[in-house]
Scaffold this active site. Sequence first.
Site, short mmCIF file in Angstrom:
data_model
loop_
_atom_site.label_atom_id
_atom_site.label_comp_id
_atom_site.label_asym_id
_atom_site.label_seq_id
_atom_site.Cartn_x
_atom_site.Cartn_y
_atom_site.Cartn_z
N LYS A 27 -2.80 -2.08 -2.83
CA LYS A 27 -3.85 -1.19 -2.31
C LYS A 27 -3.44 0.24 -2.64
O LYS A 27 -2.43 0.74 -2.12
CB LYS A 27 -4.05 -1.37 -0.81
CG LYS A 27 -5.16 -0.50 -0.23
CD LYS A 27 -5.57 -0.92 1.17
CE LYS A 27 -6.68 -0.01 1.70
NZ LYS A 27 -7.21 -0.46 3.01
N GLU A 42 0.83 -1.22 0.00
CA GLU A 42 0.00 0.00 0.00
C GLU A 42 0.86 1.27 0.00
O GLU A 42 1.06 1.88 1.04
CB GLU A 42 -0.95 0.02 1.21
CG GLU A 42 -1.90 1.21 1.18
CD GLU A 42 -2.78 1.30 2.42
OE1 GLU A 42 -3.68 2.17 2.42
OE2 GLU A 42 -2.57 0.54 3.37
#
Length: 291
Positions: free
Chosen positions: A209, A172
Amino acid sequence: MTDQIRNGQGFIAALDQSGGSTPKALKAYGVSEDAYANDDQMFDLIHVMRARIVNAPDFSGDKVIGAILFEMTMDREIGGKPSAKALWEDNGVVPFLKIDKGLEEEKDGVQMMKPIPNLDHLLERAAKGGIFGTKERSVIHAANEDGINAIVAQQFELGAQVYGHGLMPILEPEVNIKATDKAQIEEMVTQTILRHLDALPEGQQVMLKLTLPETPGQYQPLVDHPNCLKVVALSGGYDRDEANARLAQNPGVIASFSRALTEGLSAHQSDTEFNATLGRAIASIHAASVA
């Protein structure tokens, strides 16, 4: 679990508020800071909220294919079972674990992850506890090539360590939605991630993500890459309507929302009101994820 993430028609719920974000999450839920005297009481209260969400009728693998947990949630029980096992066995929801321990000070336009003490031990516990994968967050604030190269490299290095324990990493590198050069950052991040995906050994996969992009379809090359199991999107501060509208413009990307999922929920609602509010949220995020 891999099949559920690859082919399931739904989204991933982010139930992983940590020490820094828990007071805000509780306040939004209608629990003020004077309701608890210390961190232990605070985490007890947030666990009650999370368990209430998980036990809601609409929180099932039909629409919620996965959920990201905080470490203390993994170590607690829901309905008399360890949380990860309860999610999978009772709800059909694949459990992930947040493993990052916060951010370094900004340098070269990015905030790298702080070191993660005893990571191998944590990953061993996660694997034994029924966790499928992990999530690790860092943040990009500016279109700085050195910073972006460093932050993506750190994500993939950590991902390799996670993968070595038989777990699926969700990398992420979040882009700050208030960045003035957000679209440029997202293009740079896409190209940098592609280079790292190309370098992965054959058969090795990661998940990503990423921030909902300014340009629809920005992440399509990542969605289509054989070394990427799934691309999920964070709400990043957008409210639910805005996040859903942006998400629906990006086929193949699914939600992994936190604030946008719990928006409108309150500790003061009856179970009927709570379940109905959550059910509407799940239905709208699911619709945007499969659009």
